[in-house]
Structure formats: structure tokens, C-alpha cells
Scaffold this motif. Structure first.
Motif: not given
Length: 327
Positions: A1-6, A11-12, A61-76
Motif C-alpha cells: 500500500m502507498p500509505s503508511t498512515i494508520v 487500519h491504513p 479505510d479507502i477514500f475514492l475521490l471523483q468529482s462529477h464533472t462533464s461527462p458526468i455519467n461516465q465519471w459517476i
């Protein structure tokens, strides 16, 4: 895993992003002091999307960042695939971080036989396996109730206010709402800027014509005042541009526009550049390419806010405390 924060639970912390707004994800990762999880994402010839994490997320504990910009349907849908991938890879907790939440303006039925699209998006995130949603300035707060789980509703107001405060004579400020429905937000702005007077723009909207409204007149005294016109988002810019013109025609000395989300569709950059506003201030919840930037546009970073909120969630802290009880 890329993170070492626990965290306290052992959980990382893992941060990953889709392709919608990688620049913001990099800034958030820098604020957190972690590396982004390697993600492979591409489209097949028939436009189907493929997603795979490059390293294990088991127990994270995973945080999945995705802003719903255009094309919104694709990124959602890409975010939904990332959520599903994390669930199937045995992540401990999955938070869908959506700085701009798609379909938020479709939060109710205005006419018969319409969907409630914002509710459908939250249902899709639930079905995919998201345990939590984090978003910035939802168009309507009741969207929090659409998701059957925790929703961290972040406010960009502190970032915007801190900047706008440096641009004005606070003894001569009037905060203006673009319509009667956002008066409560304008009141909070006014309190932050020293308790000056309020005004709002009376407008009419045809629900059968998207992105169309008419700014009629200003209700409140703006003559000789430095006005701050506040809203949650600017899409095609028509409503805001017309509101600025109405405020100036009512005798205002100047107008600064402040909004969280710079959607800036179609003619928005030209409309805003030519409307007479001294400055248009937005955050980078959405990517704003160079072709949409104009001389009076100021883009503020939302990354510190998102990173701080992620830290609070990860460490079982309080997100509400970040906003003095206004979240």
C-alpha cells in the motif's frame, strides 16, 4: 500500500482517484502526506470502462475521490466501479468523496412523471458498496437524507469568505442572494463579513426550459454598496451574469461573485467576463481548463478542506467542528 498512515482502528488510510479531476486528488494527497493508490482505468472500444487498483487495499479505510464533472455519467459510473472494486478487494471502509455531486439539482419532482435523480445516484453508491459519502456544498442539504449512511457535508464558505474579506471595505458590504431560496446562505455570509445588510435578486424560472431564468429586480438597498453575490454553483452563467447587471443598474458600486462550484458550461466564461463583476471567485471542486479561464476569474484550492475532513473521518474526529456548527 502507498500509505503508511494508520488510524485509531489500526487500519491504513488509502486515497485513490478516477480520471475526472486528478489534479485535485494530487493536491489532497499532498495535504494528507500520502501517495495516491495506483489505479489503472481506461475505456474499451465500445465505451465500457475498466478499473483496477494496482496494490492491495485489504483492510484499508479507502477514500475514492471523483468529482462529477462533464461527462458526468461516465465519471459517476467510473466511481461506482472503483467502489465495487474496493468492496471486492476487502477494504475495511469505503468513502466516496464527491467534491461536486452530480445530479444534485434534480433532488425533487418539479412535474409529474419525473425521476428524483439525486436519490438514484446515492442508491447506486449504496448498491456498489460505499459506506460513507463526502461532498462539498450540496445544492440542497436534504440530499444527505437520500443516503442510508453517514454523509459529510463540507462547506467551502470559510475558504471563500477569507478571500473575499481581503478584497472589500467591510463597512460597505451588502451580501446578495441570486434568489429568495438562498437567503439563509446569504445570511451566513453576511454574519461572517461583519453583519452588513442583505438583498436578493427576484427572478423567474421556467421549469420546462433548463438553464433558463430571468433576473427581474433587486429587493434591498444596494446603491453605493460593494456587493457580494453568493451562490453554490455557476453553470452556464446566464443567471449570475444577469444578476450582476441588475445589481449594478440598481446603483451598486461593485460586485464580486463568489460560488463554490465553477461548472462553467458553454458560454459561461464569456458571459461572466463581460457582465461587469469585479471578480468571480470559485473553488477547484471541478477542473477548470485554461480555455475557460478569464482575467477576472479567481480559483481557490479546496484540497486543504477535503484533506482535513478526511483526517477527521479517518481519526474518528468531528467534521462538524470544522464549520463552527454550520455543517
Amino acid at each position: 500500500m502507498p500509505s503508511t498512515i494508520v488510524g485509531p482502528s489500526g487500519h491504513p488510510l488509502v486515497l485513490a482517484t478516477g480520471r475526472a479531476h486528478p489534479e485535485l486528488a494530487k493536491d489532497v494527497a499532498k495535504e494528507l502526506g500520502v501517495d495516491l493508490l495506483p489505479v489503472t482505468a481506461y475505456d474499451f472500444a465500445n465505451s465500457e470502462t475498466y478499473v483496477r487498483f494496482g496494490e492491495s487495499v485489504r483492510g484499508a479505510d479507502i477514500f475514492l475521490l471523483q468529482s462529477h464533472t462533464s461527462p458526468i455519467n461516465q465519471w459517476i459510473f467510473e466511481q461506482l466501479l472503483m467502489v465495487d472494486a474496493a468492496k471486492r478487494a476487502s477494504a475495511h471502509a469505503i468513502t466516496a468523496v464527491t467534491p461536486f455531486f452530480g445530479y444534485a439539482r434534480q433532488d425533487k419532482k418539479s412535474r409529474g412523471r419525473e425521476p428524483i435523480s439525486a436519490r438514484l445516484v446515492t442508491d447506486l453508491l449504496t448498491a456498489a458498496g460505499a459506506d460513507r459519502i463526502m461532498s462539498v456544498d450540496l445544492h440542497t442539504p436534504q440530499i444527505q437524507g437520500f443516503f442510508d449512511g453517514p454523509v459529510d457535508h463540507l462547506w467551502a464558505m470559510p475558504i471563500l469568505v477569507d478571500y473575499v474579506r481581503t478584497r472589500l471595505d467591510l463597512d460597505n458590504v451588502t451580501v446578495v442572494s441570486p434568489d429568495a431560496g438562498r437567503i439563509r446562505v446569504a445570511e451566513l455570509w453576511a454574519a461572517k463579513l461583519g453583519g452588513g445588510p442583505l438583498a436578493f435578486v427576484h427572478k423567474t424560472r421556467d421549469v420546462t426550459r433548463p438553464n433558463r431564468s430571468v433576473a427581474n429586480r433587486v429587493v434591498g438597498d444596494v446603491e453605493g454598496r460593494d456587493c457580494v453575490l453568493v451562490d453554490d454553483l455557476i453553470d452556464t452563467g446566464g443567471t449570475i451574469a444577469e444578476a450582476v447587471k441588475v445589481i449594478l443598474s440598481a446603483g451598486a458600486r461593485s460586485v464580486i461573485v463568489a460560488a463554490t462550484h465553477g461548472v462553467l458550461s458553454g458560454p459561461a466564461p464569456q458571459r461572466l467576463a463581460e457582465c461587469g463583476a469585479t471578480e468571480v471567485v470559485v473553488t477547484d471542486t471541478l477542473p477548470i481548463e485554461e480555455s475557460k479561464r478569464f482575467s477576472t476569474l479567481k480559483v481557490l484550492s479546496i484540497a486543504p478542506l477535503i484533506a482535513t475532513a478526511i483526517k477527521e473521518v479517518f481519526n474518528d474526529g468531528s467534521v462538524t467542528s470544522l464549520f463552527d456548527g454550520n455543517s
